[in-house]
Write a protein that holds these residues in place. Structure first.
Motif, PDB file in Angstrom:
ATOM      1  N   VAL A 291     107.571  64.993  97.626  1.00 36.42           N
ATOM      2  CA  VAL A 291     107.761  64.187  98.923  1.00 36.42           C
ATOM      3  C   VAL A 291     109.032  62.997  98.880  1.00 36.42           C
ATOM      4  O   VAL A 291     109.308  62.674  98.024  1.00 36.42           O
ATOM      5  CB  VAL A 291     106.386  63.271  98.764  1.00 36.42           C
ATOM      6  CG1 VAL A 291     106.535  62.246  99.848  1.00 36.42           C
ATOM      7  CG2 VAL A 291     105.136  64.194  99.092  1.00 36.42           C
ATOM      8  N   GLY A 292     109.527  63.158 100.080  1.00 38.39           N
ATOM      9  CA  GLY A 292     110.661  62.201 100.277  1.00 38.39           C
ATOM     10  C   GLY A 292     111.601  63.101 101.136  1.00 38.39           C
ATOM     11  O   GLY A 292     111.314  63.726 102.084  1.00 38.39           O
ATOM     12  N   THR A 293     113.166  62.759 101.025  1.00 37.72           N
ATOM     13  CA  THR A 293     114.028  63.182 101.968  1.00 37.72           C
ATOM     14  C   THR A 293     114.880  64.124 101.373  1.00 37.72           C
ATOM     15  O   THR A 293     115.174  63.841 100.192  1.00 37.72           O
ATOM     16  CB  THR A 293     114.948  62.028 102.471  1.00 37.72           C
ATOM     17  OG1 THR A 293     114.250  60.928 103.224  1.00 37.72           O
ATOM     18  CG2 THR A 293     115.852  62.543 103.473  1.00 37.72           C
ATOM     19  N   ALA A 294     114.777  65.365 101.776  1.00 38.69           N
ATOM     20  CA  ALA A 294     115.476  66.508 101.258  1.00 38.69           C
ATOM     21  C   ALA A 294     116.936  66.648 101.827  1.00 38.69           C
ATOM     22  O   ALA A 294     116.818  66.215 103.081  1.00 38.69           O
ATOM     23  CB  ALA A 294     114.626  67.619 101.381  1.00 38.69           C
ATOM     24  N   THR A 295     117.746  67.038 101.457  1.00 46.14           N
ATOM     25  CA  THR A 295     119.157  67.135 101.827  1.00 46.14           C
ATOM     26  C   THR A 295     119.610  68.364 102.178  1.00 46.14           C
ATOM     27  O   THR A 295     119.617  69.230 100.913  1.00 46.14           O
ATOM     28  CB  THR A 295     120.388  66.460 101.325  1.00 46.14           C
ATOM     29  OG1 THR A 295     120.035  64.941 101.137  1.00 46.14           O
ATOM     30  CG2 THR A 295     121.671  66.405 101.675  1.00 46.14           C
TER      31      THR A 295
END
Length: 398
Positions: A291-295
């Protein structure tokens, strides 16, 4: 006029003298009146010296004082911009004032001494010259590289803004640099050339194209005026553009945690053109499990239309899964009826789909129901994600 003289009047007497034709002539008709300037004293013997040099009273004198163009107005009475001394010989302070014609631009400057007090009404003109400045090659600046822009195919001058050509020169020490004005002080013509060139003739061959590896060449012509005429040639290499300007579209802005790497469909466009993965770019994902921000990082490949290894990025989010969606595996040895006593089965495995996530749940502190009746569905237990776990929300009851 006679009355003015008797009265001691000074200054300009309008209509002082009338010139008329003789009564017996047939070749001239009518009459004119002219003004006369009356003074008590005149400036005939007055001299003006600047830096010890006497100013000439003729505007065509070949040996008149010369001062360099500095893009500012000369005030001979101030000790600045190379003026070290100024004197009006024959007059005292307060008996005159100084005025100028154009004392900024290159050319001949008229210095007018106007008499005051007893010299009122008398004027005398002197002259000096402002000479054009010479532009040095190091005063001409332009970027040495420019990113290819296919919209400029037909006209190299469309790169003008991107190249940022400018001419700045210090005309007098301490005055800072003066920026020359395009079209007023100089002109520029742009050409495509195969190579970097240093002379006008080679530039005008225009043997290049608007492609990476060729050049945009500027021919700068300084106009004669405030500056001496001169020609400068500068070339800027046309380089591949960076891939950073492309648009990266991720299939969805948000995905739910699966325990696996999330690899979304990605479309990369440059304007309306769709780029090809493996030909134009490679794709790399980072932080695309938890979970979080993927790039998403797109990197230009060698041989593409983009600068090799230049990158562009986009992001998507991964949100928590529901704990209720996991499946629990219980130890059969601890899950048997015990004559009415509470049964506390041991949780051995936790699965989210086909991914084991046991280590993300607290399998030690389990909450149990009464669990004292035999039969399918007669008992319950509840487990929670471990403290600090962000990949799951809620609890699992089974």
């Amino acid at each position: 006029l006679v009355n003015a003289i008797k009265a001691g009047t000074t200054g300009t007497i309008n209509g002082a003298v009338t010139v008329a034709y003789q009564a017996d002539t047939e070749n001239v008709t009518n009459k004119i009146t002219v003004p006369v300037r009356l003074t008590i004293s005149n400036l005939a013997n007055v001299k003006v010296k600047v830096n010890g040099t006497e100013l000439k009273t003729s505007s065509t004198a070949s040996d008149m004082l010369s001062l360099p163009y500095i893009a500012k107005a000369y005030d001979l009475q101030k000790k600045e911009n190379g003026i070290t001394s100024f004197a009006v010989e024959g007059l005292k302070t307060g008996e005159y004032k100084i005025s100028y014609s154009d004392n900024v631009n290159a050319g001949t400057v008229k210095v007018t001494v106007t008499g005051l007090l007893s010299y009122a009404g008398s004027v005398k003109n002197f002259y000096f010259k402002i000479t054009p400045a010479t532009v040095g090659a190091d005063s001409v600046s332009m970027k040495d590289k420019v990113t290819v822009n296919t919209a400029n195919d037909a006209d190299a001058s469309l790169y003008k803004d991107a190249l940022g050509l400018a001419i700045k020169q210090e005309l007098y020490t301490g005055n800072g640099k003066t920026t020359l004005e395009l079209d007023k002080d100089y002109t520029v013509k742009y050409y495509y050339t195969k190579n970097a060139v240093t002379n006008k003739a080679d530039a005008e061959k225009a043997d290049g194209d608007n492609i990476a590896g060729n050049y945009v060449t500027a021919v700068v012509t300084v106009k004669q005026g405030n500056y001496n005429t001169a020609t400068f040639v500068k070339s800027a290499e046309i380089t591949k553009k960076k891939i950073s300007g492309v648009t990266i579209s991720v299939e969805k802005p948000s995905y739910t945690y699966t325990g696996k790497q999330i690899v979304p469909e990605v479309v990369v466009k440059d304007g309306s053109s769709v780029l090809e993965k493996g030909v134009d770019y490679s794709l790399k994902l980072k932080d695309n499990v938890n979970v979080g921000t993927a790039t998403v990082t797109v990197k230009a490949l060698d041989g593409s239309d983009y600068e090799t290894d230049s990158t562009a990025t986009a992001t998507f989010s991964i949100t928590a899964a529901k704990a209720e969606d996991v499946r629990l595996v219980l130890d059969p040895a601890t899950n048997s009826y015990n004559k009415g006593k509470q049964v506390k089965p041991k949780v051995t495995e936790v699965w989210l789909g086909d991914v084991e996530v046991t280590n993300q749940f607290d399998t030690v502190h389990v909450t149990y129901g009464d669990n004292n009746q035999a039969g399918k569905g007669m008992g319950t237990l509840t487990i929670s994600p471990k403290t600090g776990n962000k990949n799951f929300t809620g609890t699992k009851t089974q």
